[in-house]
Design an enzyme around this catalytic site. Structure first.
Site: not given
Ligand code: SAH
Ligand code: SF4
Length: 397
Positions: A92, A129, A136, A140, A143, A372
């Protein structure tokens, strides 16, 4: 295997054109269409001979990104695209439009205080974006992409083509005359961890700069904190922006939210960022997704302030860290939720009390799951089921 026309370098484009019996200047025309016009479809390259267009279409049939789904949210100011990749996987991309200064579009009720985030200065702003991987592997716990698991890396061309496809669609997708008509910024904040796919990430960043003509400062790479990737960013001559997803001020908590913290704990991560600042003289943003009852307490806020206040620009140039607070975008099944507006404000004030610049980011695209971390392509791959969400972490509220 060529996955996208954007995987071909100028030498390969020349060879392609020569193979078709066309003169070399056709390769330059083709490159102009791809990069300057951001047009990925050979059929639309009207100054190329019809026979060459047909030949390219046939030769590259089945490569490139295919738009599978398009959704508009925030009254058209946020739009999400699901692109099918060669081989059946999908990623996406999200387009975020910022109005020219003045009246602002309606805000989502989840936005506590991020008014400024909606305005794009005198000319407006369009940001895309993009994803660097399908899924991934970083896991995390909060996420959606991370919970979905890793499918594969994207190629340089597949990363760059997301920008081309969205740029080409932009003029007809504008929600009104106050919306910008060209794409100015690219953020690597979609699906995937850019520094887990470094070659393609940097290849794409250079192509966007040299080919598409984007300024390096219009490109932002967000990392979960992979230290080798940060070291490489410090050594790369292209001065893109770096964002680091920190989300916690203690290793005890960060270990639970961001599993790679066990490999590169906070002190090691910040030492790498410090070296990056010293080498590049560029500021770094820190992303902090605020989750109620998890990482939104005053202790974490003060701790974050204490960690980041010493990070200064070389030569007494002020703070080198900027904190972006992102109220958590609810993701079904993870058990996490955003804090109240009051808690967000208190957290912001506690970080600011340490002198560290801090802002609250608007929650874009909540209604279309384009905010995000919400990208997970439930559509998945044909015949492939989305993985079940992992067991809830102890960190859950
Ligand atoms: N993998 C990279 C980039 C993609 S995620 C990273 O983790 O930085 C982009 C951002 O969205 C990251 O800061 C991530 O931690 C945040 N993010 C993930 N899930 C989220 C959520 N449900 N609400 C708000 N931010 C979130
Ligand atoms: Fe991967 Fe989501 Fe963690 Fe970014 S926040 S590194 S996209 S698992």
């Amino acid at each position: 295997m060529t996955r996208s026309l954007y995987d071909l370098d100028p030498g390969q484009l020349e060879a392609l054109v020569a193979e078709a019996g066309e003169p070399p200047y056709r390769a330059r025309q083709l490159a102009h269409w791809l990069d300057r016009r951001r047009q990925p479809d050979p059929k639309a390259m009207t100054n190329l001979p019809r026979s060459l267009r047909a030949r390219l279409s046939e030769r590259f049939a089945g490569t490139g990104l295919t738009l599978d789904r398009h959704q508009a949210g925030d009254d058209g100011w946020t739009q999400k695209f699901l692109f099918r990749l060669p081989g059946g996987d999908a990623v996406e991309s999200v387009l975020m439009l910022y109005k020219r200064g003045g009246l602002r579009p309606p805000r989502s009720p989840q936005d506590p205080m991020a008014e400024d985030d909606w305005e794009g200065g005198p000319r407006g702003r369009a940001t895309v974006c993009i994803s660097s991987q399908a899924g991934c592997a970083m896991g995390c716990t909060f996420c959606a992409t991370g919970q979905f698991g890793f499918t594969r890396h994207l190629s340089v061309g597949e990363i760059v083509e997301q920008v081309a496809q969205v740029s080409t669609m932009l003029p007809e997708l504008r929600p009104g005359p106050a919306a910008p008509d060209h794409l100015a910024n690219v953020v690597f904040m979609g699906m995937g961890e850019p520094f887990a796919n470094q070659e393609a990430t940097w290849g794409a960043a250079y192509r966007l700069h040299q080919g598409f003509g984007l300024s390096a400062r219009a490109i932002t790479i967000s990392t979960v904190g992979l230290v080798p990737g940060i070291r490489r960013a410090a050594a790369e001559p292209l001065p893109v922006n770096l964002a680091v997803s920190i989300h916690a001020a203690t290793d005890e908590l960060r270990d639970r939210l961001v599993p790679v913290n066990r490999t590169w704990p906070i002190a090691v991560l910040l030492a790498a960022v410090e070296e990056y600042v010293a080498a590049t003289r560029r500021r770094v943003s820190f992303e902090y997704a605020l989750m109620a009852g998890v990482n939104d307490d005053p202790e974490q806020a003060r701790g974050l302030g204490r960690l980041l206040a010493p990070l200064r620009m070389p030569g007494g140039g002020g703070h080198a860290a900027h904190v972006n607070l992102i109220p958590y975008n609810p993701t079904p099944g993870t058990g996490f939720s955003p804090p109240s507006k009051g808690a967000v404000r208190r957290f912001r004030d506690n970080v600011a009390a340490a002198g560290v610049p801090v802002s609250v980011r608007a929650n874009r695209g909540v209604g279309i799951d384009a905010a995000c971390g919400q990208l997970r392509t439930a559509a998945g791959r044909p015949g492939r089921k989305a993985l079940p969400l992992a067991e809830l972490p102890e960190a859950g509220p």
